[in-house]
Design an enzyme around this catalytic site. Structure first.
Site, short mmCIF file in Angstrom:
data_model
loop_
_atom_site.label_atom_id
_atom_site.label_comp_id
_atom_site.label_asym_id
_atom_site.label_seq_id
_atom_site.Cartn_x
_atom_site.Cartn_y
_atom_site.Cartn_z
N CYS A 136 19.84 38.61 -5.69
CA CYS A 136 18.53 38.37 -6.31
C CYS A 136 18.34 39.09 -7.64
O CYS A 136 17.34 38.89 -8.31
CB CYS A 136 17.39 38.74 -5.36
SG CYS A 136 17.15 40.50 -5.10
N CYS A 190 23.68 56.08 -7.08
CA CYS A 190 22.39 56.77 -7.04
C CYS A 190 21.31 55.68 -7.03
O CYS A 190 21.05 55.04 -8.06
CB CYS A 190 22.27 57.67 -8.26
SG CYS A 190 20.87 58.78 -8.23
#
Length: 157
Positions: free
Chosen positions: A126, A146
């Site tokens: 997406c 991260c």
């Protein structure tokens, strides 16, 4: 000026000058596509800012940073499984960190928004912005994904 304030202002200035790379808008680029109105209806303001505008949540604010159960971390935008809990580690940075993603789960691009080049990662299905990948992680990959916790959902095993 504290570092976070400086970085926030620098990112805003870069975006205003057109230096920050905008999120890909091509509707045929991703399997799951939604209009801006649809994204805004399904996401909180913070989730939208992070996932669709490439913002960053504050460190140590995500409950997923402390998630230690076995399971899978999914994309909040489309439920694609992204990270297995076995690759999660405590980086001490304040964001959920992983040393590897599931196969065919993420895509990367160069992020030149803060006076240097970083590797941004996003959901391959997406396009939602997840975070960045650094070369200071543990073995076996040496990578640290991260990730903004607001970009993720957790499904226990």
């Amino acid at each position: 000026m504290i570092r976070r304030t400086f970085l926030t202002r620098a990112a805003a200035a870069a975006a205003a000058l057109g230096l920050a790379a905008p999120l890909r808008a091509a509707s045929d680029r991703f399997e799951v596509t939604r209009s801006t109105a649809e994204w805004k209806a399904m996401l909180s303001d913070l989730e939208y800012a992070v996932m669709r505008e490439e913002a960053t949540e504050r460190a140590f604010t995500s409950p997923l940073n402390d998630e230690k159960r076995a399971g899978t971390f999914l994309c909040r935008g489309c439920d694609l499984p992204l990270y297995p809990s076995k690759t999660k580690f405590d980086s001490g940075t304040g964001w959920p960190s992983f040393w590897d993603a599931l196969p065919n789960a993420i895509e990367t691009k160069a992020d030149r928004s803060l006076f240097g080049v970083r590797t941004e990662c996003h959901c391959r299905r997406c396009g939602s912005h997840l975070g960045h990948i650094f070369d200071d992680g543990p073995p076996p990959t040496g990578k640290r994904h991260c990730i903004n916790g607001v970009s993720l959902k957790f499904r226990a095993a």
